[in-house]
Motif scaffolding. Sequence first.
Motif, PDB file in Angstrom:
ATOM      1  N   MET A  65     -10.837 -44.894  49.902  1.00 39.03           N
ATOM      2  CA  MET A  65     -10.070 -45.956  49.267  1.00 39.03           C
ATOM      3  C   MET A  65      -8.790 -46.179  50.065  1.00 39.03           C
ATOM      4  SD  MET A  65      -8.426 -46.148  45.410  1.00 39.03           S
ATOM      5  CE  MET A  65      -9.952 -45.632  44.643  1.00 39.03           C
ATOM      6  N   THR A  66      -8.649 -47.349  50.660  1.00 31.60           N
ATOM      7  CA  THR A  66      -7.442 -47.629  51.438  1.00 31.60           C
ATOM      8  C   THR A  66      -6.257 -47.870  50.502  1.00 31.60           C
ATOM      9  OG1 THR A  66      -7.686 -50.037  51.475  1.00 31.60           O
ATOM     10  CG2 THR A  66      -8.902 -48.778  53.150  1.00 31.60           C
ATOM     11  N   GLY A  67      -5.080 -47.925  51.096  1.00 29.98           N
ATOM     12  CA  GLY A  67      -3.893 -48.225  50.300  1.00 29.98           C
ATOM     13  C   GLY A  67      -3.992 -49.577  49.619  1.00 29.98           C
ATOM     14  N   PHE A  68      -4.593 -50.558  50.289  1.00 32.73           N
ATOM     15  CA  PHE A  68      -4.768 -51.876  49.685  1.00 32.73           C
ATOM     16  C   PHE A  68      -5.761 -51.824  48.523  1.00 32.73           C
ATOM     17  CE2 PHE A  68      -3.696 -53.333  54.170  1.00 32.73           C
ATOM     18  CZ  PHE A  68      -2.360 -53.591  53.868  1.00 32.73           C
ATOM     19  N   ASP A  69      -6.825 -51.024  48.682  1.00 35.11           N
ATOM     20  CA  ASP A  69      -7.777 -50.834  47.580  1.00 35.11           C
ATOM     21  C   ASP A  69      -7.059 -50.293  46.345  1.00 35.11           C
ATOM     22  OD1 ASP A  69     -10.435 -51.532  48.474  1.00 35.11           O
ATOM     23  OD2 ASP A  69     -10.322 -49.832  49.843  1.00 35.11           O
ATOM     24  N   LEU A  70      -6.229 -49.275  46.568  1.00 29.80           N
ATOM     25  CA  LEU A  70      -5.528 -48.631  45.459  1.00 29.80           C
ATOM     26  C   LEU A  70      -4.622 -49.627  44.747  1.00 29.80           C
ATOM     27  CD1 LEU A  70      -3.968 -45.092  45.472  1.00 29.80           C
ATOM     28  CD2 LEU A  70      -2.712 -47.004  44.498  1.00 29.80           C
ATOM     29  N   LEU A  71      -3.845 -50.379  45.501  1.00 28.75           N
ATOM     30  CA  LEU A  71      -2.933 -51.351  44.892  1.00 28.75           C
ATOM     31  C   LEU A  71      -3.689 -52.400  44.094  1.00 28.75           C
ATOM     32  CD1 LEU A  71      -0.173 -52.109  47.557  1.00 28.75           C
ATOM     33  CD2 LEU A  71       0.045 -50.818  45.449  1.00 28.75           C
ATOM     34  N   ALA A  72      -4.844 -52.828  44.607  1.00 32.85           N
ATOM     35  CA  ALA A  72      -5.622 -53.860  43.921  1.00 32.85           C
ATOM     36  C   ALA A  72      -6.107 -53.385  42.559  1.00 32.85           C
ATOM     37  CB  ALA A  72      -6.808 -54.278  44.786  1.00 32.85           C
ATOM     38  N   SER A 128       9.165 -57.353  36.665  1.00 35.40           N
ATOM     39  CA  SER A 128       8.137 -58.334  36.304  1.00 35.40           C
ATOM     40  C   SER A 128       8.108 -59.467  37.316  1.00 35.40           C
ATOM     41  CB  SER A 128       8.406 -58.893  34.906  1.00 35.40           C
ATOM     42  OG  SER A 128       9.702 -59.496  34.860  1.00 35.40           O
ATOM     43  N   ASP A 129       9.288 -59.831  37.854  1.00 36.70           N
ATOM     44  CA  ASP A 129       9.329 -60.879  38.862  1.00 36.70           C
ATOM     45  C   ASP A 129       8.589 -60.447  40.117  1.00 36.70           C
ATOM     46  OD1 ASP A 129      10.857 -62.375  37.147  1.00 36.70           O
ATOM     47  OD2 ASP A 129      12.777 -61.802  38.048  1.00 36.70           O
ATOM     48  N   TRP A 130       8.641 -59.132  40.391  1.00 33.34           N
ATOM     49  CA  TRP A 130       7.992 -58.594  41.585  1.00 33.34           C
ATOM     50  C   TRP A 130       6.474 -58.616  41.447  1.00 33.34           C
ATOM     51  CZ3 TRP A 130       9.826 -57.320  46.210  1.00 33.34           C
ATOM     52  CH2 TRP A 130       9.071 -56.481  47.033  1.00 33.34           C
ATOM     53  N   GLN A 131       5.993 -58.581  40.192  1.00 33.31           N
ATOM     54  CA  GLN A 131       4.566 -58.400  39.967  1.00 33.31           C
ATOM     55  C   GLN A 131       3.790 -59.705  39.792  1.00 33.31           C
ATOM     56  OE1 GLN A 131       4.179 -55.915  36.518  1.00 33.31           O
ATOM     57  NE2 GLN A 131       5.750 -54.504  37.212  1.00 33.31           N
ATOM     58  N   GLN A 132       4.466 -60.808  39.585  1.00 36.46           N
ATOM     59  CA  GLN A 132       3.764 -61.966  39.040  1.00 36.46           C
ATOM     60  C   GLN A 132       3.159 -62.918  40.056  1.00 36.46           C
ATOM     61  OE1 GLN A 132       2.984 -62.324  35.844  1.00 36.46           O
ATOM     62  NE2 GLN A 132       3.874 -60.294  35.691  1.00 36.46           N
ATOM     63  N   SER A 133       3.165 -62.589  41.336  1.00 34.18           N
ATOM     64  CA  SER A 133       2.552 -63.479  42.315  1.00 34.18           C
ATOM     65  C   SER A 133       1.063 -63.630  42.008  1.00 34.18           C
ATOM     66  CB  SER A 133       2.733 -62.932  43.729  1.00 34.18           C
ATOM     67  OG  SER A 133       1.971 -63.691  44.630  1.00 34.18           O
ATOM     68  N   PRO A 134       0.589 -64.836  41.715  1.00 35.69           N
ATOM     69  CA  PRO A 134      -0.827 -65.016  41.352  1.00 35.69           C
ATOM     70  C   PRO A 134      -1.772 -64.757  42.516  1.00 35.69           C
ATOM     71  CG  PRO A 134       0.274 -67.142  41.570  1.00 35.69           C
ATOM     72  CD  PRO A 134       1.347 -66.093  41.648  1.00 35.69           C
ATOM     73  N   GLU A 135      -1.255 -64.828  43.746  1.00 35.51           N
ATOM     74  CA  GLU A 135      -2.104 -64.616  44.919  1.00 35.51           C
ATOM     75  C   GLU A 135      -2.294 -63.135  45.238  1.00 35.51           C
ATOM     76  OE1 GLU A 135       0.682 -66.486  45.064  1.00 35.51           O
ATOM     77  OE2 GLU A 135      -0.162 -68.516  45.026  1.00 35.51           O
ATOM     78  N   LEU A 136      -1.477 -62.267  44.625  1.00 36.88           N
ATOM     79  CA  LEU A 136      -1.491 -60.864  45.019  1.00 36.88           C
ATOM     80  C   LEU A 136      -2.848 -60.186  44.850  1.00 36.88           C
ATOM     81  CD1 LEU A 136       0.069 -58.461  46.119  1.00 36.88           C
ATOM     82  CD2 LEU A 136       0.852 -57.965  43.801  1.00 36.88           C
ATOM     83  N   PRO A 137      -3.524 -60.283  43.700  1.00 36.75           N
ATOM     84  CA  PRO A 137      -4.812 -59.579  43.554  1.00 36.75           C
ATOM     85  C   PRO A 137      -5.846 -59.984  44.596  1.00 36.75           C
ATOM     86  CG  PRO A 137      -3.995 -60.278  41.415  1.00 36.75           C
ATOM     87  CD  PRO A 137      -3.120 -60.939  42.441  1.00 36.75           C
ATOM     88  N   SER A 138      -5.990 -61.299  44.839  1.00 34.52           N
ATOM     89  CA  SER A 138      -6.987 -61.743  45.810  1.00 34.52           C
ATOM     90  C   SER A 138      -6.593 -61.336  47.226  1.00 34.52           C
ATOM     91  CB  SER A 138      -7.172 -63.264  45.730  1.00 34.52           C
ATOM     92  OG  SER A 138      -5.951 -63.930  45.990  1.00 34.52           O
ATOM     93  N   LEU A 139      -5.300 -61.356  47.535  1.00 40.08           N
ATOM     94  CA  LEU A 139      -4.853 -60.951  48.861  1.00 40.08           C
ATOM     95  C   LEU A 139      -5.120 -59.474  49.096  1.00 40.08           C
ATOM     96  CD1 LEU A 139      -3.438 -61.479  51.525  1.00 40.08           C
ATOM     97  CD2 LEU A 139      -1.241 -61.181  50.370  1.00 40.08           C
ATOM     98  N   LEU A 140      -4.853 -58.643  48.100  1.00 44.19           N
ATOM     99  CA  LEU A 140      -5.121 -57.215  48.220  1.00 44.19           C
ATOM    100  C   LEU A 140      -6.608 -56.956  48.445  1.00 44.19           C
ATOM    101  CD1 LEU A 140      -2.773 -55.774  45.449  1.00 44.19           C
ATOM    102  CD2 LEU A 140      -2.581 -55.363  47.898  1.00 44.19           C
ATOM    103  N   GLN A 141      -7.453 -57.651  47.701  1.00 41.91           N
ATOM    104  CA  GLN A 141      -8.895 -57.467  47.864  1.00 41.91           C
ATOM    105  C   GLN A 141      -9.350 -57.892  49.259  1.00 41.91           C
ATOM    106  OE1 GLN A 141     -10.693 -59.616  44.647  1.00 41.91           O
ATOM    107  NE2 GLN A 141      -9.837 -58.280  43.067  1.00 41.91           N
ATOM    108  N   GLU A 142      -8.775 -58.965  49.776  1.00 39.44           N
ATOM    109  CA  GLU A 142      -9.129 -59.443  51.116  1.00 39.44           C
ATOM    110  C   GLU A 142      -8.716 -58.425  52.184  1.00 39.44           C
ATOM    111  OE1 GLU A 142      -7.711 -62.981  54.161  1.00 39.44           O
ATOM    112  OE2 GLU A 142      -7.587 -63.303  51.985  1.00 39.44           O
ATOM    113  N   LEU A 143      -7.500 -57.911  52.070  1.00 38.33           N
ATOM    114  CA  LEU A 143      -7.012 -56.939  53.047  1.00 38.33           C
ATOM    115  C   LEU A 143      -7.801 -55.636  52.971  1.00 38.33           C
ATOM    116  CD1 LEU A 143      -3.177 -57.526  52.687  1.00 38.33           C
ATOM    117  CD2 LEU A 143      -4.617 -58.161  54.622  1.00 38.33           C
ATOM    118  N   ALA A 144      -8.124 -55.217  51.735  1.00 40.94           N
ATOM    119  CA  ALA A 144      -8.895 -53.987  51.563  1.00 40.94           C
ATOM    120  C   ALA A 144     -10.283 -54.135  52.183  1.00 40.94           C
ATOM    121  CB  ALA A 144      -9.013 -53.657  50.075  1.00 40.94           C
TER     122      ALA A 144
END
Length: 270
Positions: free
Chosen positions: A72-79, A134-150
Amino acid sequence: MNETTMEAAALRAYLVDDEPLAIERLKRLLGGFDSVKVIGSSTDSAQALEFLNDEASDAIDVLFLDIQMPGMTGFDLLARLVAQPFVIFTTAYDEYALRAFEVNSIDYLVKPVETAQLARAIKKLERLRPQAQSDWQQSPELPSLLQELAASLRGQRVEYPRRIASRVGERISFLDLDAVTHFVAQDKLTYAVVNGHRHAVDQTIAELERRLDPARFLRIHRAALVNVDWIHEVNSWFAGKVMLLLKDAQRTQIPVARDRVRVLKTRMGI
């Protein structure tokens, strides 16, 4: 400030890295900062994920996270995290560092981690901490970006980097290694030279020699590493001395150490 107040105000850190020695080194360095308290660590990304989601979702301020780990890469974990803490990536590869910035991390630390770069990251984190997380977490693109990088890292064979990071204060730029004519060490600092301009890098000449493609970068003395594609001439001087002339506009000349002359001539086919 008494000890209780300091402890209450300390940033709570959790460390994830598959290399036990890297964990121990980072713990030791963080021990020198009163503003940070290490509350746990793991060399197993799956165990770390379980702990962070089940027991520590509200107990972690900052996650020091390796990127390239087995399983599990670091990006996998974050996702897969329920809550996203502030993240400081640790990596041995600048290519991964660039990807780390795509997920809006606080900073990244190039291994082996040194006190100076760690201090910069913590200072940056302390400045950002008052922001609502909460401001740091709310980027809607974050989950898909993490999955792509992972996905891009799974099963990927580690390749030599194509770019290298240069840091000036809190500004970080990335230099194409094709454009770097040579690296030079001077006054305890290392510089990448591009078009005659020097750019400070975090690595020593010895570390660069280990990390960069040996087919492209050749160490010609203890303080210089040259991009062989930029060599224009090899000139023999008196007393067995050899001087390189580069193709850059400055017509840079670099001396070659006597014990490296044979290696250079073999590489250049002369």
